[in-house]
Design an enzyme around this catalytic site. Structure first.
Site, mmCIF file in Angstrom:
data_model
loop_
_atom_site.group_PDB
_atom_site.id
_atom_site.type_symbol
_atom_site.label_atom_id
_atom_site.label_comp_id
_atom_site.label_asym_id
_atom_site.label_seq_id
_atom_site.Cartn_x
_atom_site.Cartn_y
_atom_site.Cartn_z
ATOM 1 N N ASP A 51 0.818 -1.220 0.000
ATOM 2 C CA ASP A 51 0.000 0.000 0.000
ATOM 3 C C ASP A 51 0.851 1.269 0.000
ATOM 4 O O ASP A 51 2.044 1.232 0.309
ATOM 5 C CB ASP A 51 -0.870 0.028 1.262
ATOM 6 C CG ASP A 51 -2.051 -0.913 1.141
ATOM 7 O OD1 ASP A 51 -2.356 -1.354 0.019
ATOM 8 O OD2 ASP A 51 -2.672 -1.195 2.180
ATOM 9 N N TYR A 109 6.780 -9.897 6.749
ATOM 10 C CA TYR A 109 6.504 -8.484 6.986
ATOM 11 C C TYR A 109 6.923 -8.134 8.405
ATOM 12 O O TYR A 109 6.826 -8.959 9.310
ATOM 13 C CB TYR A 109 5.002 -8.189 6.854
ATOM 14 C CG TYR A 109 4.512 -7.980 5.445
ATOM 15 C CD1 TYR A 109 4.627 -6.733 4.846
ATOM 16 C CD2 TYR A 109 3.925 -9.009 4.724
ATOM 17 C CE1 TYR A 109 4.172 -6.524 3.558
ATOM 18 C CE2 TYR A 109 3.464 -8.808 3.428
ATOM 19 C CZ TYR A 109 3.592 -7.556 2.846
ATOM 20 O OH TYR A 109 3.134 -7.337 1.576
#
Lengths: 243, 243
Positions: A51, A109
């Site tokens: 994003d 992540y």
């Protein structure tokens, strides 16, 4: 020759990874550099989206490069034509059938929180600043509930209903503390849209005492309301794509 | 009440510490915040200047604050009115005759070099990127020649000839290596204009094998040409002001 790129970026100035009409995504700036070097249009295939505002320590992508350039030539030429906020860490020749997205076996992540009253100017846009006291044990216990295979419907944003199966396997969640810096690391086969930021948001809400771990766990087993505390993009890093 | 502020800033977006006609210095943004809080013009006195692009982990400054606000109130109100690139780390009451500049007993500066082929996007504007191989021993030996009391005329920029005595004492220089990150730390009673960046530039030139330590040393003892390799501002941090 098929080329595999390892790419680091500071997500702050970009509209995410995936190409946008405005041309302001990371993919866009790399494709413009590829075009400048090759003279023709080259499509870059990433391992997946990140994003707007999300960073990458090592995103992966591939493209088909014609002509005489070696992988090292491509790396040098790309870095010379990219802004310093995007860097090609490595370029290497890949198997002819390699695909950055379909061959990915998993991703790691990291979500980073600075839990201190005042945020250093040098960490702006790089961490989530949480000024209120967090309980590390609660953060750890809440983050750990996401390990394993679950239906993450409540912990993902619906992007036009394109994803039908919302089951995913989170292989490992680790939580660490270094002074006032708190780090959540998630390794999984794949993650739904906004899923990592929702898990991080849930763990921080639990660590603030605003949510209890059992009520979070119930959202993973039964149909329940969608979780709506999404941790800010600036604290999230794509650490590595596993092949 | 006289207030002493400890201030951190990311120097990238600012025209240095000292107030500018354009209003784009760190001092300007803090003075605007002080005016917004107090309703009147308040002059902020810093411990000394830093150049455009130079960072501070802990700069010090003082001002005279009238009214009912406590030091903690000032800290909170200032941080609420400052951009995130400038943070008040602490505000405390100081002696009535305290002066941030005249009472400073010394300063510690740090210069940071990333010696790797590719610079991480997360270190842009925060380190000096030197892609060519540096010899750590030469870096160390060159940096160490600056320790002690010397005439730094050759290692400072002349700012309109206002400084007549160019002798300064550098109390300690330390050099460290953490992987590809090289750090030079300079502690001294005071530094001339651009002096730290010239010393860092000299040490790096020596570490690249482009200058030998003895020729650098000769510039410290005899009259010689001014040194003209100034290390970039982005690698420099004002670490602490000593009182």
């Amino acid at each position: 020759m098929k080329l595999k790129l390892s790419i680091a970026y500071d997500g702050t100035p970009f509209a995410g990874w995936q190409s946008q009409a405005a041309g302001d995504a990371v993919q866009d700036v790399i494709e413009r550099a590829l075009q400048k070097i090759s003279g023709g249009r080259i499509v870059l295939h990433g391992s997946g989206r990140t994003d707007a505002g999300v960073h990458a320590l090592e995103q992966c992508a591939h493209f088909d490069g014609e002509g005489p350039l070696s992988p090292n030539d491509w790396q040098r030429a790309l870095n010379a034509n990219l802004p310093p906020t995007v860097r090609i860490l490595q370029a290497e020749e890949a198997a002819a059938d390699f695909h950055a997205r379909f061959d990915a076996k998993g991703k790691i992540y990291r979500y980073v929180v600075r839990n201190a009253p005042v945020l250093s100017p040098h960490e702006v846009d790089r961490v989530w600043h949480v000024p209120h006291d967090l309980n590390f044990e609660w953060l750890h216990d809440a983050a750990k509930i996401f390990e394993g295979r679950h239906d993450f419907a409540a912990f993902s944003a619906n992007r036009g209903g394109t994803v039908r199966d919302t089951h995913r396997t989170v292989r490992e969640v680790s939580v660490s503390q270094d002074g006032t810096l708190l780090t959540l690391t998630f390794e999984g086969e794949g993650f739904l849209y906004k899923m990592v930021r929702m898990m991080a948001g849930a763990a921080v809400r639990a660590a603030l005492g605003r949510e209890d771990v059992e009520s979070l766990r119930r959202r993973l087993v039964g149909p329940g309301p969608r979780w709506n505390h999404v941790a800010p993009a600036c604290g999230l890093y794509l650490v590595k794509v596993l092949y």
